[in-house]
Design a protein around this motif. Structure first.
Motif, PDB file in Angstrom:
ATOM      1  N   ASP A 196      -0.304   5.069   0.676  1.00 19.59           N
ATOM      2  CA  ASP A 196      -0.675   6.100   1.662  1.00 19.59           C
ATOM      3  C   ASP A 196      -0.528   5.578   3.085  1.00 19.59           C
ATOM      4  O   ASP A 196      -1.183   4.597   3.474  1.00 19.59           O
ATOM      5  CB  ASP A 196      -2.127   6.552   1.449  1.00 19.59           C
ATOM      6  CG  ASP A 196      -2.306   7.382   0.188  1.00 19.59           C
ATOM      7  OD1 ASP A 196      -1.310   7.913  -0.333  1.00 19.59           O
ATOM      8  OD2 ASP A 196      -3.460   7.502  -0.274  1.00 19.59           O
ATOM      9  N   ASP A 197       0.302   6.216   3.862  1.00 20.38           N
ATOM     10  CA  ASP A 197       0.548   5.865   5.269  1.00 20.38           C
ATOM     11  C   ASP A 197       1.216   4.504   5.451  1.00 20.38           C
ATOM     12  O   ASP A 197       1.278   3.986   6.566  1.00 20.38           O
ATOM     13  CB  ASP A 197      -0.742   5.961   6.116  1.00 20.38           C
ATOM     14  CG  ASP A 197      -1.302   7.368   6.096  1.00 20.38           C
ATOM     15  OD1 ASP A 197      -0.510   8.324   6.125  1.00 20.38           O
ATOM     16  OD2 ASP A 197      -2.539   7.513   6.022  1.00 20.38           O
ATOM     17  N   THR A 198       1.669   3.926   4.349  1.00 20.35           N
ATOM     18  CA  THR A 198       2.514   2.731   4.435  1.00 20.35           C
ATOM     19  C   THR A 198       3.905   3.091   3.916  1.00 20.35           C
ATOM     20  O   THR A 198       4.913   2.805   4.551  1.00 20.35           O
ATOM     21  CB  THR A 198       1.916   1.564   3.624  1.00 20.35           C
ATOM     22  OG1 THR A 198       0.657   1.207   4.196  1.00 20.35           O
ATOM     23  CG2 THR A 198       2.844   0.348   3.633  1.00 20.35           C
TER      24      THR A 198
ATOM     25  N   ASP B 148       0.879  -1.163   0.000  1.00 18.03           N
ATOM     26  CA  ASP B 148       0.000   0.000   0.000  1.00 18.03           C
ATOM     27  C   ASP B 148       0.928   1.227   0.000  1.00 18.03           C
ATOM     28  O   ASP B 148       2.092   1.117   0.384  1.00 18.03           O
ATOM     29  CB  ASP B 148      -0.863  -0.050   1.268  1.00 18.03           C
ATOM     30  CG  ASP B 148      -1.566   1.256   1.540  1.00 18.03           C
ATOM     31  OD1 ASP B 148      -2.292   1.712   0.650  1.00 18.03           O
ATOM     32  OD2 ASP B 148      -1.369   1.829   2.637  1.00 18.03           O
TER      33      ASP B 148
ATOM     34  N   ASN C  21      -1.288  -0.422   5.931  1.00 18.93           N
ATOM     35  CA  ASN C  21      -1.673   0.116   7.241  1.00 18.93           C
ATOM     36  C   ASN C  21      -3.179   0.063   7.476  1.00 18.93           C
ATOM     37  O   ASN C  21      -3.644   0.472   8.536  1.00 18.93           O
ATOM     38  CB  ASN C  21      -1.216   1.566   7.377  1.00 18.93           C
ATOM     39  CG  ASN C  21      -2.084   2.503   6.562  1.00 18.93           C
ATOM     40  OD1 ASN C  21      -2.192   2.348   5.344  1.00 18.93           O
ATOM     41  ND2 ASN C  21      -2.739   3.450   7.205  1.00 18.93           N
TER      42      ASN C  21
ATOM     43  N   ASP D 178      -6.255  -3.396   3.230  1.00 11.81           N
ATOM     44  CA  ASP D 178      -5.020  -4.108   2.873  1.00 11.81           C
ATOM     45  C   ASP D 178      -4.953  -5.523   3.442  1.00 11.81           C
ATOM     46  O   ASP D 178      -4.232  -6.364   2.919  1.00 11.81           O
ATOM     47  CB  ASP D 178      -3.794  -3.328   3.398  1.00 11.81           C
ATOM     48  CG  ASP D 178      -3.758  -1.902   2.866  1.00 11.81           C
ATOM     49  OD1 ASP D 178      -4.049  -1.727   1.666  1.00 11.81           O
ATOM     50  OD2 ASP D 178      -3.463  -0.972   3.632  1.00 11.81           O
TER      51      ASP D 178
HETATM   52 MG   LIG Z   1      -2.824   3.205   3.503  1.00 12.34          MG
END
Ligand SMILES: [Mg+2]
Length: 239
Positions: free
Chosen positions: A10-12, A8, A174, A179
């Motif tokens: 975004d934010d991963t 992933d 995340n 995910d």
């Molecule tokens: Mg994410």
């Protein structure tokens, strides 16, 4: 035997949620003369959820939801200048620098040396493509899939296109909802990498997680070592 490791984004791999939180704060400040902060946040969230099936995920949909919420909460009294400011907030989000999460680049390099590494990210195609370009990570992976949603069918399609079976596929991300759950549901592997904040919509109840067979990483740097565990027979889940 794992062949494909999907990340992933975004934010991963890069920070993202903070943009939404900061913009939401500025949005509630803009409407502070009409309602209190918590009330505005709740109404905005409701509007976002209602609009997901129409606009999909991403900043542009979020911008339209902010405008809609502003019109509703002010009973159409919101000014053109306020709407212009909301549009500027959204443009600021789309222009924001991409900040990589510590260890993301090194992890991606290491994983790409041993497996076929790909990125699977959901949201606006244009926004995700430009973020990827700004991140500098695009060259490290084999392929990038920008999808409108991360459903069981999305993952099935991706696995089919890569000619791998679920047992040969690991998703790293995340979001438990996007995910982890759908990948486990179809027999794939997953590594959950916790992030400091999670959008309420992406959270999953503890009961839904019971008995699910996935690994948890404290940070993205732990992922390469964890991947080796998928090469071993999976322990039976007790109970
Ligand atoms: Mg994410």
């Amino acid at each position: 035997m794992v062949k494909v490791v999907a990340f992933d984004a975004d934010d991963t791999l890069w920070h993202n949620e903070h943009l939404f939180l900061e913009t939401r704060d500025r949005f509630t400040a803009l409407l502070a003369g009409y309602h209190e902060k918590g009330w505005i946040e709740d109404r905005l969230y409701e509007t976002e959820l209602r609009n997901l099936g129409i606009f999909g995920y991403g900043i542009k949909g979020f911008a339209l939801s902010m405008i809609e919420t502003a019109i509703d909460l002010t009973e159409t009294r919101v000014t053109g200048a306020d709407v212009a400011e909301i549009i500027e907030l959204a443009k600021g989000m789309l222009d924001a620098p991409v900040t990589l999460i510590d260890g993301a680049e090194e992890t991606l390099k290491e994983v790409a040396g041993r497996y076929r590494a790909i990125i699977v990210t959901k949201g606006d195609l244009f926004d995700q493509e430009t973020k990827l370009a700004r991140s500098g990570l695009g060259n490290l992976v084999d392929t990038v899939e920008v999808v409108s949603d991360k459903s069981v069918n999305t993952y099935r399609r991706i696995m089919r296109s890569l000619a791998v079976s679920p047992e040969e596929f690991v998703m790293v991300g995340n979001s438990l909802r996007s995910d982890i759950l759908p990948v486990i549901e179809i027999g794939g592997h997953a590594v959950f990498v916790s992030y400091e904040t999670t959008w309420e919509h992406e959270s999953v109840s503890d009961t839904a997680l019971e008995r699910l067979d996935f690994l948890r990483a404290e940070s993205i740097a732990d992922v390469p070592a964890l991947l080796e565990r998928f090469g071993e027979p999976r322990p039976r889940i007790p109970g």
